[in-house]
Design a protein around this motif. Structure first.
Motif, PDB file in Angstrom:
ATOM      1  N   ASP A  73       0.830  -1.140  -0.140  1.00  0.00           N
ATOM      2  CA  ASP A  73       0.078   0.108  -0.169  1.00  0.00           C
ATOM      3  C   ASP A  73       0.641   1.209   0.003  1.00  0.00           C
ATOM      4  O   ASP A  73       0.887   2.013   1.025  1.00  0.00           O
ATOM      5  CB  ASP A  73      -0.942  -0.036   1.301  1.00  0.00           C
ATOM      6  CG  ASP A  73      -2.131  -0.799   0.809  1.00  0.00           C
ATOM      7  OD1 ASP A  73      -2.624  -1.113  -0.206  1.00  0.00           O
ATOM      8  OD2 ASP A  73      -2.751  -1.524   1.997  1.00  0.00           O
TER       9      ASP A  73
ATOM     10  N   ARG B 156      -1.361  -5.539  -1.145  1.00  0.00           N
ATOM     11  CA  ARG B 156      -2.445  -4.746  -0.730  1.00  0.00           C
ATOM     12  C   ARG B 156      -2.956  -5.434   0.651  1.00  0.00           C
ATOM     13  O   ARG B 156      -2.999  -6.741   0.661  1.00  0.00           O
ATOM     14  CB  ARG B 156      -3.865  -4.879  -1.594  1.00  0.00           C
ATOM     15  CG  ARG B 156      -3.556  -4.326  -2.890  1.00  0.00           C
ATOM     16  CD  ARG B 156      -3.206  -2.667  -3.047  1.00  0.00           C
ATOM     17  NE  ARG B 156      -3.329  -2.105  -4.198  1.00  0.00           N
ATOM     18  CZ  ARG B 156      -2.311  -2.351  -5.267  1.00  0.00           C
ATOM     19  NH1 ARG B 156      -1.215  -2.773  -4.934  1.00  0.00           N
ATOM     20  NH2 ARG B 156      -2.533  -1.557  -6.381  1.00  0.00           N
TER      21      ARG B 156
ATOM     22  N   SER C 253      -5.745  -4.731   2.061  1.00  0.00           N
ATOM     23  CA  SER C 253      -7.179  -4.573   2.010  1.00  0.00           C
ATOM     24  C   SER C 253      -8.061  -5.894   2.340  1.00  0.00           C
ATOM     25  O   SER C 253      -8.936  -5.916   3.077  1.00  0.00           O
ATOM     26  CB  SER C 253      -7.874  -4.012   0.690  1.00  0.00           C
ATOM     27  OG  SER C 253      -7.037  -2.669   0.287  1.00  0.00           O
TER      28      SER C 253
ATOM     29  N   ARG D 243     -10.214   5.168  -2.347  1.00  0.00           N
ATOM     30  CA  ARG D 243      -9.960   3.718  -1.160  1.00  0.00           C
ATOM     31  C   ARG D 243     -11.192   3.631  -0.562  1.00  0.00           C
ATOM     32  O   ARG D 243     -11.661   2.322  -0.618  1.00  0.00           O
ATOM     33  CB  ARG D 243      -8.881   4.143  -0.271  1.00  0.00           C
ATOM     34  CG  ARG D 243      -8.692   3.064   0.674  1.00  0.00           C
ATOM     35  CD  ARG D 243      -7.783   3.537   1.716  1.00  0.00           C
ATOM     36  NE  ARG D 243      -6.336   3.768   0.953  1.00  0.00           N
ATOM     37  CZ  ARG D 243      -5.434   2.716   0.993  1.00  0.00           C
ATOM     38  NH1 ARG D 243      -5.692   1.655   1.433  1.00  0.00           N
ATOM     39  NH2 ARG D 243      -4.313   2.820   0.242  1.00  0.00           N
TER      40      ARG D 243
ATOM     41  N   ASP E 166      -4.783   5.008   4.143  1.00  0.00           N
ATOM     42  CA  ASP E 166      -3.523   3.836   3.953  1.00  0.00           C
ATOM     43  C   ASP E 166      -2.661   4.191   5.222  1.00  0.00           C
ATOM     44  O   ASP E 166      -1.852   3.404   5.764  1.00  0.00           O
ATOM     45  CB  ASP E 166      -2.842   4.339   2.696  1.00  0.00           C
ATOM     46  CG  ASP E 166      -2.307   5.707   2.454  1.00  0.00           C
ATOM     47  OD1 ASP E 166      -3.063   6.679   3.155  1.00  0.00           O
ATOM     48  OD2 ASP E 166      -1.275   5.846   1.949  1.00  0.00           O
TER      49      ASP E 166
ATOM     50  N   ASP F  74      -7.601   0.962  -7.467  1.00  0.00           N
ATOM     51  CA  ASP F  74      -7.505  -0.198  -5.893  1.00  0.00           C
ATOM     52  C   ASP F  74      -6.003   0.266  -5.354  1.00  0.00           C
ATOM     53  O   ASP F  74      -5.135   0.406  -6.124  1.00  0.00           O
ATOM     54  CB  ASP F  74      -7.548  -1.287  -6.084  1.00  0.00           C
ATOM     55  CG  ASP F  74      -8.937  -1.660  -6.239  1.00  0.00           C
ATOM     56  OD1 ASP F  74      -9.879  -1.026  -5.824  1.00  0.00           O
ATOM     57  OD2 ASP F  74      -9.514  -3.073  -6.970  1.00  0.00           O
TER      58      ASP F  74
END
Length: 369
Positions: A146, A164, A166, A195, A270, A369
């Motif tokens: 990220d 990532r 996420s 995001r 982030d 993304d």
């Protein structure tokens, strides 16, 4: 939804070929927890190396095993002394290069100086400088997570895998927030709206954006380039030359675009470092009727008085990953929770070492993304 490695790879991935060496470049023992987790998942021992500070504060690295012809993975988590962290990494990379390592892969979950990736006034693009230093030292590949701006990958002339976090944060929302279906994903500023939209679409939830804020402390008006020219330079400007002036920005009062009344508000970003903007967003959401407020971020720097301010705020829980060690902050503030991302880092290391495709770790990830 993003793909998380399966349960079979989640225990111990002891399926690597020979010739892999795993080093931790940290002299601070508190920063080695992530390295130990990755080594345990891979089923390998940590490489033998000494990293320490001389009495004059110079960094010294002594590799205590052969790395000739091997794939060396150097895991470096950023401590509070970020500049020492960088020197530890650069010296270790160069030491491996001069010891004839086959490849030197840096595993840097949080890339330092990533916020300094744009030209500001008479400053410099420090993340570009850092990327050049790493490549010059001998790094052949970078695994990170990220990046503050994805364009930072272009500063390197080596392959960069920007993983990532996420999937792990989404999993936390689904498993640890019982009534998450009554939640709304919040962007604390328009800059983080993409995001928030990504989270909202994957969780099938609504989105809200907080727009408008106090004037930025780093105002353009403090830049000397806005000063009027001195008298001796006026004559140098042609009288017929009229350059149109850009209208200065004026931020409106804080407004929330979207309905948060009677809902759980989940603020996503982030990095969470200076928490003032998060506290202001939480207060605004409380005023608009949100009954519970979560903050989700990949990198929890949590500098200065952040733990105390969070503990005294309207925020109910702050969820970050272990890309940066923050055990001390957790002791100061029980609201801080940690999500472990060692699984995806260890899988990335295994795939690179075995020459397997990395696309599995990037499934369902779009350009935004």
């Amino acid at each position: 939804m993003f793909c998380v490695p399966s349960a079979e790879t989640g225990a111990i991935m002891n399926i690597t070929k020979g010739g892999l060496v795993l080093f931790s470049a940290n002299s601070n023992s508190s920063c080695m927890e992530l390295s130990k987790r990755i080594a345990e998942r891979l089923g390998v021992e940590m490489g033998k190396v000494q990293v320490y500070q001389e009495p004059n504060r110079e960094t010294r690295v002594q590799i205590q095993e052969s790395v000739r012809g091997k794939d060396v993975f150097i895991i470096q988590t950023v401590s509070k002394d970020v500049n020492t962290t960088i020197m530890e990494l650069l010296i270790m990379v160069y030491a491996c290069k001069t010891s004839c390592a086959k490849s030197i892969i840096g595993v840097i979950p949080y890339f330092p100086y990533s916020k300094q990736c744009k030209m500001r006034k008479r400053g410099s693009i420090v993340s570009k400088l850092l990327a050049s230093m790493m490549c010059k030292a001998g790094l052949t590949h970078l695994i990170t997570m990220d990046l503050h701006q994805k364009e930072i990958q272009g500063f390197f002339n080596i392959p960069v895998d920007n993983l990532r976090a996420s999937p792990f944060l989404l999993q936390y929302i689904q498993e640890e927030i019982p009534d998450y279906r009554n939640a709304v994903i919040v962007a604390k500023s328009p800059a983080s709206a993409k995001r928030a939209q990504s989270f909202a679409e994957r969780l099938r939830l609504g989105i809200a954006v907080i727009h408008g804020e106090a004037q930025d402390a780093e105002s353009d008006m403090v830049d000397g380039r806005h000063s009027p020219p001195t008298a001796k330079n006026v004559a140098a400007i042609h009288p017929s030359l009229e350059i149109p002036m850009l209208i200065p920005k004026e931020k409106p009062p804080i407004t929330v675009v979207g309905d948060v009344g009677g809902r759980i508000a989940i603020i996503v970003d982030d990095i969470i470092d200076d928490v003032d903007s998060f506290l202001a967003a939480a207060e605004t959401l409380k005023e608009r009727g949100a009954y519970k407020i979560f903050v989700m971020a990949t990198h929890g720097l949590l500098s200065s008085d952040a733990p105390r301010l969070i503990e005294e705020s309207a925020i109910d829980e702050v969820v970050v990953t272990n890309t940066i060690p923050h055990e001390i902050q957790k002791l100061q503030c029980p609201k801080i929770k940690t999500v472990d991302i060692s699984m995806i880092l260890s899988e990335a290391i295994r795939r690179i070492h075995n020459g397997e495709s990395m696309s599995y770790l990037f499934r369902n990830i779009g350009l935004d993304d």
